[in-house]
Design a protein around this motif. Sequence first.
Motif, PDB file in Angstrom:
ATOM      1  N   ALA A 176      75.019  -3.264  60.346  1.00  8.74           N
ATOM      2  CA  ALA A 176      75.165  -3.400  58.887  1.00  8.74           C
ATOM      3  C   ALA A 176      76.383  -2.632  58.393  1.00  8.74           C
ATOM      4  O   ALA A 176      77.130  -3.120  57.533  1.00  8.74           O
ATOM      5  CB  ALA A 176      73.898  -2.905  58.184  1.00  8.74           C
ATOM      6  N   PHE A 177      76.612  -1.443  58.944  1.00  9.66           N
ATOM      7  CA  PHE A 177      77.782  -0.652  58.566  1.00  9.66           C
ATOM      8  C   PHE A 177      79.071  -1.406  58.896  1.00  9.66           C
ATOM      9  O   PHE A 177      79.999  -1.448  58.086  1.00  9.66           O
ATOM     10  CB  PHE A 177      77.765   0.707  59.279  1.00  9.66           C
ATOM     11  N   ILE A 178      79.135  -1.997  60.074  1.00 13.36           N
ATOM     12  CA  ILE A 178      80.335  -2.738  60.479  1.00 13.36           C
ATOM     13  C   ILE A 178      80.598  -3.887  59.509  1.00 13.36           C
ATOM     14  O   ILE A 178      81.721  -4.074  59.036  1.00 13.36           O
ATOM     15  CB  ILE A 178      80.204  -3.255  61.928  1.00 13.36           C
ATOM     16  N   VAL A 179      79.564  -4.652  59.202  1.00 15.63           N
ATOM     17  CA  VAL A 179      79.711  -5.788  58.283  1.00 15.63           C
ATOM     18  C   VAL A 179      80.159  -5.301  56.902  1.00 15.63           C
ATOM     19  O   VAL A 179      81.103  -5.840  56.315  1.00 15.63           O
ATOM     20  CB  VAL A 179      78.400  -6.601  58.188  1.00 15.63           C
ATOM     21  N   LEU A 180      79.481  -4.272  56.394  1.00 12.65           N
ATOM     22  CA  LEU A 180      79.845  -3.743  55.079  1.00 12.65           C
ATOM     23  C   LEU A 180      81.263  -3.178  55.056  1.00 12.65           C
ATOM     24  O   LEU A 180      81.996  -3.358  54.075  1.00 12.65           O
ATOM     25  CB  LEU A 180      78.848  -2.672  54.636  1.00 12.65           C
ATOM     26  N   GLU A 181      81.653  -2.503  56.134  1.00 18.51           N
ATOM     27  CA  GLU A 181      83.013  -1.950  56.171  1.00 18.51           C
ATOM     28  C   GLU A 181      84.061  -3.052  56.103  1.00 18.51           C
ATOM     29  O   GLU A 181      85.057  -2.923  55.398  1.00 18.51           O
ATOM     30  CB  GLU A 181      83.234  -1.109  57.426  1.00 18.51           C
ATOM     31  N   ILE A 182      83.837  -4.135  56.819  1.00 20.52           N
ATOM     32  CA  ILE A 182      84.799  -5.240  56.797  1.00 20.52           C
ATOM     33  C   ILE A 182      84.869  -5.861  55.407  1.00 20.52           C
ATOM     34  O   ILE A 182      85.958  -6.092  54.873  1.00 20.52           O
ATOM     35  CB  ILE A 182      84.437  -6.291  57.871  1.00 20.52           C
ATOM     36  N   VAL A 183      83.729  -6.114  54.792  1.00 16.42           N
ATOM     37  CA  VAL A 183      83.692  -6.715  53.459  1.00 16.42           C
ATOM     38  C   VAL A 183      84.317  -5.780  52.426  1.00 16.42           C
ATOM     39  O   VAL A 183      85.193  -6.185  51.635  1.00 16.42           O
ATOM     40  CB  VAL A 183      82.246  -7.087  53.062  1.00 16.42           C
ATOM     41  N   LEU A 184      83.882  -4.516  52.425  1.00 18.77           N
ATOM     42  CA  LEU A 184      84.400  -3.563  51.438  1.00 18.77           C
ATOM     43  C   LEU A 184      85.879  -3.272  51.652  1.00 18.77           C
ATOM     44  O   LEU A 184      86.612  -3.060  50.685  1.00 18.77           O
ATOM     45  CB  LEU A 184      83.590  -2.269  51.465  1.00 18.77           C
ATOM     46  N   SER A 185      86.328  -3.293  52.897  1.00 16.50           N
ATOM     47  CA  SER A 185      87.743  -3.067  53.187  1.00 16.50           C
ATOM     48  C   SER A 185      88.614  -4.125  52.509  1.00 16.50           C
ATOM     49  O   SER A 185      89.658  -3.812  51.932  1.00 16.50           O
ATOM     50  CB  SER A 185      87.962  -3.105  54.705  1.00 16.50           C
ATOM     51  N   ARG A 186      88.170  -5.343  52.536  1.00 15.82           N
ATOM     52  CA  ARG A 186      88.935  -6.435  51.902  1.00 15.82           C
ATOM     53  C   ARG A 186      88.923  -6.305  50.380  1.00 15.82           C
ATOM     54  O   ARG A 186      89.926  -6.556  49.714  1.00 15.82           O
ATOM     55  CB  ARG A 186      88.381  -7.783  52.352  1.00 15.82           C
ATOM     56  N   ILE A 187      87.779  -5.899  49.838  1.00 17.11           N
ATOM     57  CA  ILE A 187      87.696  -5.691  48.385  1.00 17.11           C
ATOM     58  C   ILE A 187      88.599  -4.535  47.962  1.00 17.11           C
ATOM     59  O   ILE A 187      89.357  -4.652  46.991  1.00 17.11           O
ATOM     60  CB  ILE A 187      86.235  -5.445  47.950  1.00 17.11           C
ATOM     61  N   LEU A 188      88.542  -3.431  48.688  1.00 18.63           N
ATOM     62  CA  LEU A 188      89.372  -2.269  48.354  1.00 18.63           C
ATOM     63  C   LEU A 188      90.849  -2.577  48.523  1.00 18.63           C
ATOM     64  O   LEU A 188      91.688  -2.059  47.780  1.00 18.63           O
ATOM     65  CB  LEU A 188      88.971  -1.066  49.200  1.00 18.63           C
ATOM     66  N   PHE A 189      91.195  -3.433  49.465  1.00 17.28           N
ATOM     67  CA  PHE A 189      92.592  -3.857  49.623  1.00 17.28           C
ATOM     68  C   PHE A 189      93.038  -4.654  48.399  1.00 17.28           C
ATOM     69  O   PHE A 189      94.122  -4.422  47.855  1.00 17.28           O
ATOM     70  CB  PHE A 189      92.752  -4.680  50.898  1.00 17.28           C
TER      71      PHE A 189
END
Length: 159
Positions: free
Chosen positions: A137-150
Amino acid sequence: MLSLQLLVLLGVANGTPIFAKKLLQNRFSTPLDGGLTLSDGQPLFGASKTIRGVILSVVCTAGVAVLLHIDWIAGTAMAGMSMLGDLFSSFVKRRLHLPLHAQVFGLDQIPEALLPLLAVKEQFNLTSIDIAVLVIAFIVLEIVLSRILFRLKIRDRPY
């Protein structure tokens, strides 16, 4: 509920240095390794791993833990172990002669999620399955949130 709280703490521990860099830019950005270069010609961790990031991660995660009605010591342990996992990843990437900010799927996420969860495993009675699910779940959330923060111009590049 506990799983969500632990994911929030992992997010705070790993996200705080990113927000600190954006807000503080180069202020208080002393490299954790002091610029030490090892015999392979590579830095120990690299300039992006700062004392500021580690300290703020630990302080903010402990504070959020209290807000979530979790012992601040558990928050501190999670942040400390998450930062240790991040430093491990950077150390390995430097030994592989990868440039700063190089992305290696799995190596960039697993240690910084797995180590803190193992640190609080007994306290929260986490099973191996619980830990595996939380890491995924952390991996999935990190990928999604990384794109939003970018897209919000908080991160320099998405994952």
